[in-house]
Design a protein around this motif. Sequence first.
Motif, mmCIF file in Angstrom:
data_model
loop_
_atom_site.group_PDB
_atom_site.id
_atom_site.type_symbol
_atom_site.label_atom_id
_atom_site.label_comp_id
_atom_site.label_asym_id
_atom_site.label_seq_id
_atom_site.Cartn_x
_atom_site.Cartn_y
_atom_site.Cartn_z
ATOM 1 N N ASN A 28 0.752 -1.134 -0.040
ATOM 2 C CA ASN A 28 0.033 -0.052 0.022
ATOM 3 C C ASN A 28 1.016 1.125 -0.055
ATOM 4 O O ASN A 28 0.660 1.860 -0.681
ATOM 5 C CB ASN A 28 -1.059 -0.017 1.332
ATOM 6 N N GLU A 32 0.932 4.056 -2.667
ATOM 7 C CA GLU A 32 0.602 5.784 -2.290
ATOM 8 C C GLU A 32 1.846 6.579 -2.821
ATOM 9 O O GLU A 32 1.650 7.666 -3.135
ATOM 10 C CB GLU A 32 0.465 5.564 -0.683
ATOM 11 N N ALA A 35 1.165 7.251 -6.477
ATOM 12 C CA ALA A 35 0.152 8.069 -6.560
ATOM 13 C C ALA A 35 0.661 9.551 -6.354
ATOM 14 O O ALA A 35 0.237 10.554 -6.823
ATOM 15 C CB ALA A 35 -1.180 7.727 -5.761
ATOM 16 N N ILE A 60 -0.059 14.620 1.047
ATOM 17 C CA ILE A 60 1.021 13.412 0.704
ATOM 18 C C ILE A 60 1.773 12.837 1.894
ATOM 19 O O ILE A 60 1.517 11.616 2.224
ATOM 20 C CB ILE A 60 1.870 13.873 -0.385
ATOM 21 N N VAL A 63 -0.625 10.971 4.505
ATOM 22 C CA VAL A 63 -0.824 9.688 4.163
ATOM 23 C C VAL A 63 0.272 8.515 4.294
ATOM 24 O O VAL A 63 0.090 7.635 4.890
ATOM 25 C CB VAL A 63 -1.424 9.369 2.899
ATOM 26 N N ILE A 64 1.475 9.288 3.743
ATOM 27 C CA ILE A 64 2.794 8.428 3.946
ATOM 28 C C ILE A 64 2.883 8.088 5.515
ATOM 29 O O ILE A 64 3.373 7.258 5.829
ATOM 30 C CB ILE A 64 3.772 9.033 3.224
ATOM 31 N N GLU A 67 0.372 5.691 6.810
ATOM 32 C CA GLU A 67 0.627 4.240 6.435
ATOM 33 C C GLU A 67 2.064 3.702 7.081
ATOM 34 O O GLU A 67 1.897 2.696 7.522
ATOM 35 C CB GLU A 67 0.874 4.272 4.909
ATOM 36 N N ALA A 103 -6.348 8.737 3.200
ATOM 37 C CA ALA A 103 -6.337 8.643 1.904
ATOM 38 C C ALA A 103 -7.456 9.032 0.903
ATOM 39 O O ALA A 103 -7.296 9.659 0.082
ATOM 40 C CB ALA A 103 -5.865 7.262 1.164
ATOM 41 N N THR A 107 -7.782 12.273 -1.514
ATOM 42 C CA THR A 107 -8.101 12.134 -3.041
ATOM 43 C C THR A 107 -9.099 13.190 -3.329
ATOM 44 O O THR A 107 -9.228 13.686 -4.397
ATOM 45 C CB THR A 107 -8.647 10.566 -2.993
#
Length: 141
Positions: A28, A32, A35, A60, A63-64, A67, A103, A107
């Motif tokens: 994942n 990411e 993306a 960005i 999300v990273i 994760e 995420a 988006t």
Amino acid sequence: MLKIISNLKQSFSNALRGLFYAIGSERNLQIELVAAFFVIVLMLTLRVQKWEAVVLLLLIFAVIILETLNTLVERLVDFIKPRVNAQVGLLKDLMAAVVFLAATMATVVGWIIFWHGISTLRKARTGQKFSVRPVFYNHVS
């Protein structure tokens, strides 16, 4: 002074080792990052405003980071409680939900920011005379 520099260098080395571990082991996170690359390309191509670029970069990284935190929680839970049971599964599912929500938010925000630029490019490419924007989009030139 040299001791401080040596400690700092070791800290960066440890952080990068952890980051590369997460990238290498988490599908994942790899998705990411791909993306994120495309979002940055779109940012540069569409020449978004500075504040929009800041928002996109913050999302960005959020999300990273989440994760990577998800990976940490999964490994920690597996280490502490290696046998799978309902509680361990629930903890992992909750962390996955956190990443999913971040995420999804990224988006939606990306869609809002890029909508006008993409529709303008499409219009220019096809010669069409329409421009559809979401009602909540207020583009300031």
